[in-house]
Design an enzyme around this catalytic site. Structure first.
Site, mmCIF file in Angstrom:
data_model
loop_
_atom_site.group_PDB
_atom_site.id
_atom_site.type_symbol
_atom_site.label_atom_id
_atom_site.label_comp_id
_atom_site.label_asym_id
_atom_site.label_seq_id
_atom_site.Cartn_x
_atom_site.Cartn_y
_atom_site.Cartn_z
ATOM 1 C CE LYS A 1 -4.292 -1.657 2.029
ATOM 2 N NZ LYS A 1 -5.331 -1.399 3.041
ATOM 3 C CG ASP B 1 -9.570 1.184 3.439
ATOM 4 O OD1 ASP B 1 -10.345 0.411 2.845
ATOM 5 O OD2 ASP B 1 -8.421 0.849 3.793
HETATM 6 P P1 NAP Z 1 -2.474 -2.521 11.254
HETATM 7 O O1 NAP Z 1 -2.046 -1.388 10.401
HETATM 8 O O2 NAP Z 1 -1.557 -3.677 11.447
HETATM 9 O O3 NAP Z 1 -2.855 -1.927 12.714
HETATM 10 C C1 NAP Z 1 -3.169 -2.796 13.777
HETATM 11 C C2 NAP Z 1 -3.688 -1.995 14.973
HETATM 12 O O4 NAP Z 1 -4.094 -2.930 15.980
HETATM 13 C C3 NAP Z 1 -2.634 -1.094 15.605
HETATM 14 O O5 NAP Z 1 -3.257 0.044 16.139
HETATM 15 C C4 NAP Z 1 -2.096 -1.973 16.734
HETATM 16 O O6 NAP Z 1 -1.575 -1.246 17.810
HETATM 17 C C5 NAP Z 1 -3.366 -2.661 17.177
HETATM 18 N N1 NAP Z 1 -3.082 -3.931 17.854
HETATM 19 C C6 NAP Z 1 -2.666 -5.079 17.283
HETATM 20 N N2 NAP Z 1 -2.522 -6.034 18.220
HETATM 21 C C7 NAP Z 1 -2.826 -5.472 19.416
HETATM 22 C C8 NAP Z 1 -2.868 -5.941 20.764
HETATM 23 N N3 NAP Z 1 -2.527 -7.200 21.067
HETATM 24 N N4 NAP Z 1 -3.263 -5.086 21.734
HETATM 25 C C9 NAP Z 1 -3.612 -3.804 21.426
HETATM 26 N N5 NAP Z 1 -3.593 -3.296 20.168
HETATM 27 C C10 NAP Z 1 -3.208 -4.119 19.183
HETATM 28 O O7 NAP Z 1 -3.827 -3.168 10.724
HETATM 29 P P2 NAP Z 1 -5.001 -2.446 9.881
HETATM 30 O O8 NAP Z 1 -4.798 -2.693 8.450
HETATM 31 O O9 NAP Z 1 -5.147 -1.063 10.382
HETATM 32 O O10 NAP Z 1 -6.268 -3.332 10.309
HETATM 33 C C11 NAP Z 1 -6.814 -3.247 11.613
HETATM 34 C C12 NAP Z 1 -8.136 -4.011 11.673
HETATM 35 O O11 NAP Z 1 -9.085 -3.415 10.793
HETATM 36 C C13 NAP Z 1 -8.005 -5.478 11.249
HETATM 37 O O12 NAP Z 1 -8.829 -6.248 12.099
HETATM 38 C C14 NAP Z 1 -8.586 -5.495 9.841
HETATM 39 O O13 NAP Z 1 -9.207 -6.717 9.528
HETATM 40 C C15 NAP Z 1 -9.631 -4.398 9.943
HETATM 41 N N6 NAP Z 1 -9.886 -3.760 8.636
HETATM 42 C C16 NAP Z 1 -11.149 -3.796 8.150
HETATM 43 C C17 NAP Z 1 -11.427 -3.193 6.951
HETATM 44 C C18 NAP Z 1 -12.831 -3.231 6.417
HETATM 45 O O14 NAP Z 1 -13.029 -2.881 5.249
HETATM 46 N N7 NAP Z 1 -13.806 -3.612 7.215
HETATM 47 C C19 NAP Z 1 -10.418 -2.529 6.227
HETATM 48 C C20 NAP Z 1 -9.124 -2.516 6.758
HETATM 49 C C21 NAP Z 1 -8.861 -3.136 7.969
HETATM 50 P P3 NAP Z 1 -0.011 -0.821 17.864
HETATM 51 O O15 NAP Z 1 0.112 0.464 17.118
HETATM 52 O O16 NAP Z 1 0.257 -0.700 19.297
HETATM 53 O O17 NAP Z 1 0.769 -1.942 17.210
#
Ligand code: NAP
Length: 294
Positions: free
Chosen positions: A74, A110
């Site tokens: 991305k 998004d």
């Molecule tokens: P990402 O960039 O990897 O970000 C992950 C986030 O989760 C960060 O804020 C991270 O915190 C936090 N996190 C991960 N493990 C954790 C834990 N054990 N305790 C506390 N915080 C934790 O991922 P992303 O792409 O943003 O996606 C995040 C979520 O959104 C996923 O579940 C994904 O499936 C969902 N999503 C949905 C859509 C949709 O269209 N519905 C689109 C995109 C994403 P830190 O900064 O502390 O690491």
């Protein structure tokens, strides 16, 4: 699918990522093409990080109409593109490329997908809302920027790693690094962390909720961006506490709908896209505790 219907005139789009096998983009876009009777297909391309540049140049060379972009590309694709939308430039992340006659335009759909989903699922506009976004990764940043751009009065960012929250909160004048009290006082609470996602708690240990559900209550709208599982225990707890809730399917479909329109110039058949992904995820939910990663 009738593969004999694919001809020399068939137009194609693709999704590039690694891993990409479980991407729902082909399912959603092929359902949309079928619903409108378009001679288009969507395929998935497993692209290694070192081949990202070649893959993007290939869009132009091969006349691919458009490309969905997922992890880990991305950010890397930015350098290869001729133009970026304001959101893609601000977020430094592209999830959709449009081939406009050889000119490659990068979008980030998004945020608009999230706002459209909020309207479709809960009948809500961000205008004037006090919001709390839990998480500071790619999805959270898109949501923070979109909520601010659509008139939210404030957007508190709560995240495990404070440094990441600070970066995300710098996206708009309305956003700031918040705390639990901002969750309690919010009109809209969004889980944009991966906590609760299928496969993320295999050991059964550790925190599975993005925040204590006791902070949530009636009068609030609660959105969990996770769609696998279809309903997390956190979302269930929010609804049990009296909040209105929605999962992440609608955002997934609406961000794809924005891409569909950018590629084809046509209004997306959102109902057909919703049905395809809903049926698929219902089957996945029945296939085991962790289902299939999406
Ligand atoms: P990402 O960039 O990897 O970000 C992950 C986030 O989760 C960060 O804020 C991270 O915190 C936090 N996190 C991960 N493990 C954790 C834990 N054990 N305790 C506390 N915080 C934790 O991922 P992303 O792409 O943003 O996606 C995040 C979520 O959104 C996923 O579940 C994904 O499936 C969902 N999503 C949905 C859509 C949709 O269209 N519905 C689109 C995109 C994403 P830190 O900064 O502390 O690491």
């Amino acid at each position: 699918m009738d593969r004999t219907a694919i001809s020399g005139a068939t137009r194609f789009v693709a999704v590039m990522g690694r891993p990409v096998t479980h991407s729902l983009s082909p399912l959603i876009h092929n359902a949309a093409f079928a619903a409108l009777g378009l001679d288009w297909i969507c395929v998935a391309c497993d692209v290694a990080p070192e081949h990202c540049g070649d893959a993007v140049r290939g869009i132009r060379a091969l006349g691919i109409a458009g490309m969905s972009v997922t992890m880990p590309h991305k950010h890397t694709v930015l350098a290869q593109l001729d133009e970026l939308s304001p959101d893609a430039a601000r977020l430094e992340a592209v999830n959709c490329i449009v081939n406009d006659g050889g000119r490659l335009v990068g979008l980030n759909t998004d945020g608009d997908g999230f706002v459209a989903a909020l309207r479709a699922d809960l009948g809500l506009s961000p205008q004037g809302l006090r919001c709390a976004v839990i998480g500071a990764g790619g999805a959270a940043r898109s949501v923070i920027l979109a909520l601010s751009r659509h008139g939210a009065s404030r957007v508190a960012v709560i995240n495990r790693t404070v440094a990441n929250a600070q970066v995300a909160a710098a996206l708009s004048p309305e956003s700031f690094v918040g705390s639990e009290s901002d969750i309690t006082t919010a009109d809209l609470v969004v889980n944009a962390t991966s906590l609760g996602m299928a496969g993320t708690n295999a050991s059964g240990e550790g925190q599975v909720h993005p925040c204590d559900p006791a902070l949530l209550h009636s009068g609030q709208a609660v959105v969990d961006l996770i769609y696998n599982p279809l309903r997390t225990s956190w979302l269930d707890a929010a609804v049990a506490a009296g909040a209105v809730g929605a999962n992440g399917i609608s955002m997934l479909v609406h961000q794809a709908a924005v891409a569909f329109t950018a590629w084809t110039g046509l209004a997306a058949p959102v109902e057909a896209m919703n049905r395809a992904v809903g049926e698929h995820l219902a089957v996945v939910a029945g296939s085991g505790p962790d289902g299939e990663k999406s």
